[in-house]
Motif scaffolding. Sequence first.
Motif, mmCIF file in Angstrom:
data_model
loop_
_atom_site.group_PDB
_atom_site.id
_atom_site.type_symbol
_atom_site.label_atom_id
_atom_site.label_comp_id
_atom_site.label_asym_id
_atom_site.label_seq_id
_atom_site.Cartn_x
_atom_site.Cartn_y
_atom_site.Cartn_z
ATOM 1 N N ALA A 1 0.830 -1.211 0.000
ATOM 2 C CA ALA A 1 0.000 0.000 0.000
ATOM 3 C C ALA A 1 0.863 1.258 0.000
ATOM 4 O O ALA A 1 0.549 2.246 -0.680
ATOM 5 C CB ALA A 1 -0.932 -0.013 1.211
ATOM 6 N N ALA A 2 1.964 1.230 0.743
ATOM 7 C CA ALA A 2 2.836 2.399 0.834
ATOM 8 C C ALA A 2 3.510 2.708 -0.501
ATOM 9 O O ALA A 2 3.782 3.870 -0.819
ATOM 10 C CB ALA A 2 3.886 2.180 1.908
ATOM 11 N N MET A 3 3.776 1.674 -1.293
ATOM 12 C CA MET A 3 4.479 1.855 -2.569
ATOM 13 C C MET A 3 3.544 1.995 -3.758
ATOM 14 O O MET A 3 3.995 2.278 -4.875
ATOM 15 C CB MET A 3 5.438 0.685 -2.815
ATOM 16 N N TYR A 4 2.261 1.789 -3.534
ATOM 17 C CA TYR A 4 1.328 1.698 -4.660
ATOM 18 C C TYR A 4 1.368 2.930 -5.566
ATOM 19 O O TYR A 4 1.430 2.811 -6.796
ATOM 20 C CB TYR A 4 -0.098 1.467 -4.155
ATOM 21 N N ALA A 5 1.353 4.105 -4.999
ATOM 22 C CA ALA A 5 1.286 5.328 -5.804
ATOM 23 C C ALA A 5 2.580 5.586 -6.569
ATOM 24 O O ALA A 5 2.548 6.096 -7.690
ATOM 25 C CB ALA A 5 0.957 6.524 -4.914
#
Length: 237
Positions: free
Chosen positions: A158-162
């Motif tokens: 989730a932290a790396m998704y963007a």
Amino acid sequence: MTKLSVNVNKIATLRNARGGDVPNVVKVATDLERFGAQGITIHPRPDERHIRYQDAHDLKQIVATEFNIEGNPVQKFIDLVLEVKPTQVTLVPDAVDAITSDAGWDTIKNQSFLQEVITTFKNEGIRTSIFVNPIKEMIEGAKKTGTDRIELYTESYAAMYASNKEEGIRPYIESAFIANEIELGINAGHDLSLDNIEYFKNSIPGLLEVSIGHALVSEALYYGFENVVAQYLEKLK
């Protein structure tokens, strides 16, 4: 289809902030199932700062889909699970003062302890899952505990998704292939949301269930529970 289990901890947090019984956790859980949720998850902690142990007993009476209880298997938690007998118990190595879950099990270091706890639950017909990071050795170690499933801790994805979703998803894909090879069921949870759930689901072979609470409740403040559940179900097809 990957099943959607909704964690109702945040509903209990809101209730407890004011005292009384508004919003009512049982009513919300009933509505979520009516809107299409395929499971209800709770994560009671020893201080009962959100879900209370009594909530587990109350929800057991009304949950018509799958009932999942998460938590650190201290004796009080073990006793609760054995009394309630949910569909599934998910073991999480939370510190007593943890705000939220922040790590998976070291399944090698804790193998004998997990084996003992898992055997206790499986002897009572309760499906077991353990919270793990997407690390090859931890997945393989989970198999040796006798667990039915693992729950992949998805915070790093989730932290790396963007910024780089391809790199963020890579260890989860690798972990899923290992789990499938050694016949471990795959669940997932933590910081999954309407923004990132579809890419995760489409990338992970054999994903059986996701547990979503904080994001889903937050999104429902804008869109309403019925609409949000429908959006998740569409993305999980």
